[in-house]
Design a protein around this motif. Structure first.
Motif, PDB file in Angstrom:
ATOM      1  N   ILE A 229       0.858  -1.184   0.000  1.00 35.08           N
ATOM      2  CA  ILE A 229       0.000   0.000   0.000  1.00 35.08           C
ATOM      3  C   ILE A 229       0.897   1.237   0.000  1.00 35.08           C
ATOM      4  O   ILE A 229       1.770   1.374   0.852  1.00 35.08           O
ATOM      5  N   LYS A 230       0.646   2.136  -0.948  1.00 37.30           N
ATOM      6  CA  LYS A 230       1.422   3.372  -1.068  1.00 37.30           C
ATOM      7  C   LYS A 230       0.738   4.492  -0.284  1.00 37.30           C
ATOM      8  O   LYS A 230      -0.472   4.484  -0.097  1.00 37.30           O
ATOM      9  N   HIS A 231       1.529   5.456   0.148  1.00 37.91           N
ATOM     10  CA  HIS A 231       1.030   6.524   1.022  1.00 37.91           C
ATOM     11  C   HIS A 231      -0.104   7.338   0.419  1.00 37.91           C
ATOM     12  O   HIS A 231      -0.924   7.895   1.147  1.00 37.91           O
ATOM     13  N   ASP A 232      -0.227   7.390  -0.898  1.00 37.15           N
ATOM     14  CA  ASP A 232      -1.291   8.183  -1.519  1.00 37.15           C
ATOM     15  C   ASP A 232      -2.383   7.331  -2.162  1.00 37.15           C
ATOM     16  O   ASP A 232      -3.180   7.824  -2.951  1.00 37.15           O
ATOM     17  N   ASP A 233      -2.460   6.047  -1.795  1.00 38.19           N
ATOM     18  CA  ASP A 233      -3.501   5.186  -2.349  1.00 38.19           C
ATOM     19  C   ASP A 233      -4.876   5.578  -1.813  1.00 38.19           C
ATOM     20  O   ASP A 233      -5.013   6.044  -0.685  1.00 38.19           O
ATOM     21  N   THR A 234      -5.889   5.369  -2.656  1.00 35.10           N
ATOM     22  CA  THR A 234      -7.272   5.701  -2.311  1.00 35.10           C
ATOM     23  C   THR A 234      -8.148   4.473  -2.556  1.00 35.10           C
ATOM     24  O   THR A 234      -7.679   3.460  -3.092  1.00 35.10           O
ATOM     25  N   ILE A 235      -9.419   4.601  -2.254  1.00 35.08           N
ATOM     26  CA  ILE A 235     -10.368   3.518  -2.511  1.00 35.08           C
ATOM     27  C   ILE A 235     -10.418   3.179  -3.995  1.00 35.08           C
ATOM     28  O   ILE A 235     -10.607   2.018  -4.365  1.00 35.08           O
ATOM     29  N   ASP A 236     -10.188   4.159  -4.857  1.00 34.89           N
ATOM     30  CA  ASP A 236     -10.161   3.881  -6.303  1.00 34.89           C
ATOM     31  C   ASP A 236      -9.025   2.936  -6.666  1.00 34.89           C
ATOM     32  O   ASP A 236      -9.181   2.068  -7.534  1.00 34.89           O
ATOM     33  N   ASP A 237      -7.872   3.091  -6.010  1.00 36.34           N
ATOM     34  CA  ASP A 237      -6.748   2.183  -6.247  1.00 36.34           C
ATOM     35  C   ASP A 237      -7.112   0.762  -5.807  1.00 36.34           C
ATOM     36  O   ASP A 237      -6.794  -0.215  -6.491  1.00 36.34           O
ATOM     37  N   LEU A 238      -7.771   0.658  -4.659  1.00 38.66           N
ATOM     38  CA  LEU A 238      -8.175  -0.649  -4.145  1.00 38.66           C
ATOM     39  C   LEU A 238      -9.162  -1.332  -5.089  1.00 38.66           C
ATOM     40  O   LEU A 238      -9.025  -2.516  -5.404  1.00 38.66           O
TER      41      LEU A 238
END
Length: 149
Positions: A33-42
């Protein structure tokens, strides 16, 4: 988000001598998990992985997904996927999410996979884990949400 996807005949995670997650046939996921990940990335990553056609059909062509073969998922959190080794000898983990944020997103990611009807086993977040598996093929891919565009 970065996930190493490995097609597995079997996989297990052991913490302090106890098996905490185990599958027979399916995918071993090493999840960063990267520090700027969001629900869209998931969502993007869960959709991509659930639909990857990397299992052989009756003609030995990779045409079936983990859903098609009714396979399982063993998901293991691995912040070291964001270890930058471009300078020096010690990895820099500045791109990895902080533990509180990472655990929340990791749990959401696994929930998204379960919503797709997949059985998901996990390791233990933040623990020292022994991961063993038999790579089937071998087939190993890297899925990155930031590459989606």
């Amino acid at each position: 988000m970065k996930v190493v996807v490995q097609r597995a005949k079997n996989a297990a995670v052991i913490v302090d001598g106890e098996t905490v997650g185990q599958i027979d046939n399916g995918l071993l996921l090493l999840v960063g998990i990267k520090h700027d990940d969001t629900i869209d990335d998931l969502k993007y990553t869960a959709d991509k992985i659930a639909g990857l056609r990397i299992f052989e059909d009756h003609e030995e062509k990779m045409n079936w997904s983990v859903q098609d073969v009714k396979g399982d998922i063993l998901s293991v959190s691995q912040f070291t996927l964001y270890g930058d080794v471009s300078k020096g000898r010690r990895p820099n983990f500045m791109e990895a999410a902080k533990p509180d944020q990472a655990q929340k997103l990791y749990d959401q990611f696994n929930h998204l996979l379960k919503e797709k009807g997949l059985r998901v086993e996990t390791g233990r977040f933040g623990a020292m884990m022994d991961v063993s598996f038999t790579n089937d093929g071998p087939v190993t891919l890297i899925v990155e949400s930031k590459r989606k565009n």
